[in-house]
Design a protein around this motif. Structure first.
Motif, PDB file in Angstrom:
ATOM      1  N   GLY A  17      29.961 -20.895  69.424  1.00 49.22           N
ATOM      2  CA  GLY A  17      30.582 -20.176  70.529  1.00 49.22           C
ATOM      3  C   GLY A  17      30.682 -21.074  71.743  1.00 49.22           C
ATOM      4  O   GLY A  17      30.140 -22.182  71.772  1.00 49.22           O
ATOM      5  N   SER A  18      31.397 -20.595  72.742  1.00 50.99           N
ATOM      6  CA  SER A  18      31.523 -21.366  73.977  1.00 50.99           C
ATOM      7  C   SER A  18      30.799 -20.618  75.089  1.00 50.99           C
ATOM      8  O   SER A  18      30.951 -19.408  75.251  1.00 50.99           O
ATOM      9  CB  SER A  18      32.997 -21.584  74.339  1.00 50.99           C
TER      10      SER A  18
ATOM     11  N   GLU B  75      26.676 -19.685  83.004  1.00 48.80           N
ATOM     12  CA  GLU B  75      25.871 -20.900  83.110  1.00 48.80           C
ATOM     13  C   GLU B  75      24.414 -20.692  82.725  1.00 48.80           C
ATOM     14  O   GLU B  75      23.736 -21.633  82.314  1.00 48.80           O
ATOM     15  CB  GLU B  75      25.946 -21.462  84.528  1.00 48.80           C
ATOM     16  N   ASP B  76      23.934 -19.461  82.830  1.00 44.23           N
ATOM     17  CA  ASP B  76      22.532 -19.214  82.495  1.00 44.23           C
ATOM     18  C   ASP B  76      22.296 -19.085  80.991  1.00 44.23           C
ATOM     19  O   ASP B  76      21.179 -18.849  80.544  1.00 44.23           O
ATOM     20  CB  ASP B  76      22.001 -17.980  83.224  1.00 44.23           C
ATOM     21  N   GLY B  77      23.358 -19.245  80.183  1.00 40.95           N
ATOM     22  CA  GLY B  77      23.218 -19.219  78.737  1.00 40.95           C
ATOM     23  C   GLY B  77      23.024 -17.836  78.143  1.00 40.95           C
ATOM     24  O   GLY B  77      22.506 -17.710  77.037  1.00 40.95           O
ATOM     25  N   THR B  78      23.471 -16.800  78.845  1.00 45.28           N
ATOM     26  CA  THR B  78      23.288 -15.431  78.341  1.00 45.28           C
ATOM     27  C   THR B  78      24.555 -14.820  77.776  1.00 45.28           C
ATOM     28  O   THR B  78      24.497 -13.719  77.224  1.00 45.28           O
ATOM     29  CB  THR B  78      22.749 -14.509  79.450  1.00 45.28           C
ATOM     30  N   LEU B  79      25.691 -15.506  77.901  1.00 44.69           N
ATOM     31  CA  LEU B  79      26.938 -14.956  77.376  1.00 44.69           C
ATOM     32  C   LEU B  79      27.807 -16.075  76.816  1.00 44.69           C
ATOM     33  O   LEU B  79      28.036 -17.092  77.488  1.00 44.69           O
ATOM     34  CB  LEU B  79      27.703 -14.194  78.463  1.00 44.69           C
ATOM     35  N   PHE B  80      28.291 -15.851  75.592  1.00 41.35           N
ATOM     36  CA  PHE B  80      29.116 -16.831  74.896  1.00 41.35           C
ATOM     37  C   PHE B  80      30.361 -16.139  74.356  1.00 41.35           C
ATOM     38  O   PHE B  80      30.349 -14.942  74.083  1.00 41.35           O
ATOM     39  CB  PHE B  80      28.338 -17.441  73.719  1.00 41.35           C
TER      40      PHE B  80
END
Length: 159
Positions: A70-71, A75-80
């Motif tokens: 996924g992309s 920025e906090d890495g909680t949604l892709f």
């Protein structure tokens, strides 16, 4: 609550907008889960079973890595974001991989030693295997439904 992963179907237009406007995406995901559009689109995921399933998947030829695919949208890495093509590819692989192929890699002792989240494998090894099987069935169902509908997906990672 714990560390969880969940998926919800997303259109190409929604994914494109999410990449351009990450703050919109964060709000939109909340609306999807609480609004009238939910659950008319595919949703689901491994929840807390993601790391256990990843351990089992790593022993197969399925090309799926929850934390790398996924992309990244937030920025906090909680949604892709996962494209419709990625969803279709994973769905095809999962449908071709029966649970028994994953279960053959179940090793509660090794999973405990390697601290595979949620590291409950030593307490009820048989029960945890059934829990992983149920999570896998849900994962296959999500990817299959999303692929059949031409959806991509938003993947949330909460910790």
């Amino acid at each position: 609550m714990g560390v969880t992963i969940g998926f919800i179907g997303a259109t190409t237009e929604e994914l494109d907008r999410a990449e351009r406007e990450p703050s919109w995406a964060d709000e939109y995901i909340f609306e999807l889960y609480s609004g009238d559009d939910f659950p008319t689109r595919p949703y689901g995921g491994p929840d807390k079973a993601w790391a256990g399933l990843q351990f089992l998947l790593d022993g197969t030829e399925v090309d799926l890595d929850f934390l790398m695919d996924g992309s990244q949208i937030l920025e906090d890495g909680t949604l892709f974001g996962w494209s419709a093509e990625q969803i279709e590819s994973v769905a095809r692989q999962l449908r071709a991989t029966p649970w028994e192929r994953l279960a053959a890699h179940y090793d509660p002792e090794r999973m405990t030693k390697e601290d595979v989240y949620p590291n409950t494998w030593r307490f009820d090894a048989e029960g945890e295997l059934k829990w992983l099987e149920h999570a896998y069935e849900g994962l296959v169902a999500f990817f299959s439904e999303a692929a059949e509908g031409g959806y991509g997906a938003f993947m949330s990672f909460s910790f």
